[in-house]
Design an enzyme around this catalytic site. Structure first.
Site, PDB file in Angstrom:
ATOM      1  N   TYR A 159       0.838  -1.197   0.000  1.00  0.00           N
ATOM      2  CA  TYR A 159       0.000   0.000   0.000  1.00  0.00           C
ATOM      3  C   TYR A 159       0.878   1.254   0.000  1.00  0.00           C
ATOM      4  CZ  TYR A 159      -3.407  -3.507   1.556  1.00  0.00           C
ATOM      5  OH  TYR A 159      -4.186  -4.629   1.671  1.00  0.00           O
ATOM      6  N   HIS A 189       0.772 -11.975   1.729  1.00  0.00           N
ATOM      7  CA  HIS A 189      -0.096 -11.163   0.884  1.00  0.00           C
ATOM      8  C   HIS A 189      -0.323 -11.815  -0.482  1.00  0.00           C
ATOM      9  CE1 HIS A 189      -1.052  -6.621  -0.020  1.00  0.00           C
ATOM     10  NE2 HIS A 189      -2.069  -7.424  -0.297  1.00  0.00           N
TER      11      HIS A 189
END
Length: 343
Positions: free
Chosen positions: A74, A141
């Site tokens: 992010y 992830h």
């Protein structure tokens, strides 16, 4: 009953009492029904004011949100940096925080790395950016992008287990868009996996997660449902240009959003409320950038939606959303990634 994260003198007592807390699998954590997503604090959803984001995080925790999720992906560290700034001065007992390993850079060549070496160095950098000695949850992830699941099982997860043994993390989780691979990883791994993060799969247009809930419950897995608005698809603003859904899906959702706008209602609010009706999901992870978004989401959790909003929800389901022919985009991003990597 107040959650273990309650800190007298810091929290808004009445707000905490109004928040619902649920067991997070068998971790012993009691997590708020609404959790704070750090995805929009990167670069994927446009620019944001860091000061407003910091205030939203701090107020969110004071108002009873006790689970925060972020990742290096992010904003390539920006989300973790912003959250780290927000957490300064907040009692460590007051929140649980999760970050991730495995997904990193914007360019395909360096986007994914599931090796134990990169896992270790990335996680230590995340702790530094967050300004913390440990996180409550460390997640792998988007495991579907690993060259093989064996790499996740033999390299990534064992390294995370070492970090847990060293006290730098409490629990291990996995994330991904195809839920089948989360199930497969849990079945094959010798490392204890405590939670799964599924995104955009328990929404107004796709309820695939529901099919897997019995399996996760049977294995004492805490379930995080992220992105009820489908990464911007189910919002009045509309999907970002990079959204992987089909053009037909985008058009139908845009029509539904226009209908909501005509009735002065935010589609994302309806999407969140609809998604939150499942009692078996521990927490609903929602990305937020400012106090306005925070208050809208807190209002949904604590007060639900009005009769007018329920009527509009029924109307958009009947008039628009039922027309969607492709309810998900499973494998689209994966195929594009591997097609590029094989060049």
């Amino acid at each position: 009953m107040l959650p273990p994260t309650y800190v007298e003198g810091f929290h808004d007592l009445e707000a905490v009492k109004a928040m619902e807390y649920r067991p997070f699998g068998k971790t012993g954590l009691m997590v708020s029904k609404l959790s704070f997503g750090g995805g929009p604090l990167g670069c994927h959803y446009g620019t944001y004011d860091e000061g407003q984001a910091i205030e939203a995080i701090r107020q969110g925790i004071k108002q009873g949100i006790n689970y925060i999720d972020t990742a290096p992906w992010y904003g390539q560290g920006r989300s973790e940096t912003t959250i780290g700034k927000a957490l300064k001065g907040i009692p460590r007992k007051a929140y649980y925080i999760a970050t991730k390993v495995g997904r990193y850079e914007l360019n395909y060549e360096n986007m994914f790395n599931f090796s134990k070496e990169k896992t270790r160095s990335s996680f230590l950098k995340s702790l530094q950016l967050l300004g913390l000695d440990y996180v409550d949850v460390i997640q792998v992830h988007d495991i579907e992008f690993a060259p093989s699941l064996d790499i996740v099982i033999t390299q990534t997860l064992p390294e995370l287990s070492r970090q847990v043994a060293e006290g730098k993390a409490k629990h291990i989780g996995i994330t991904g868009y195809p839920i089948s691979i989360l199930k497969e990883c849990i079945e094959k791994s010798n490392i204890k996996i405590s939670c799964v993060l599924s995104y955009s799969r328990h929404t107004l247009i796709d309820n695939t997660l529901s099919e897997y809930i019995p399996f996760f419950k049977a294995h004492n897995i805490g379930i995080i449902n992220a992105s009820a608005p489908c990464m911007g698809l189910l919002t009045n603003k509309g999907a970002p240009t990079w959204h992987p859904s089909s053009e037909q899906t985008k058009e139908v959702c845009a029509d539904a959003a226009a209908y909501c706008k005509d009735h002065d209602i935010e589609l994302a609010k309806l999407a969140l409320w609809y998604s939150m009706q499942c009692k078996d999901i521990a927490t609903y992870l929602v990305g937020m950038q400012n106090l306005k978004e925070l208050q809208i989401n807190l209002d949904v959790v604590k007060n639900g939606i009005t009769d007018k909003e329920k009527n509009v929800l029924q109307e958009i389901q009947k008039k628009y959303l039922c027309k969607i022919t492709e309810k998900h985009w499973e494998n689209k991003e994966l195929e594009a990634y591997w097609e590029y990597m094989k060049k």
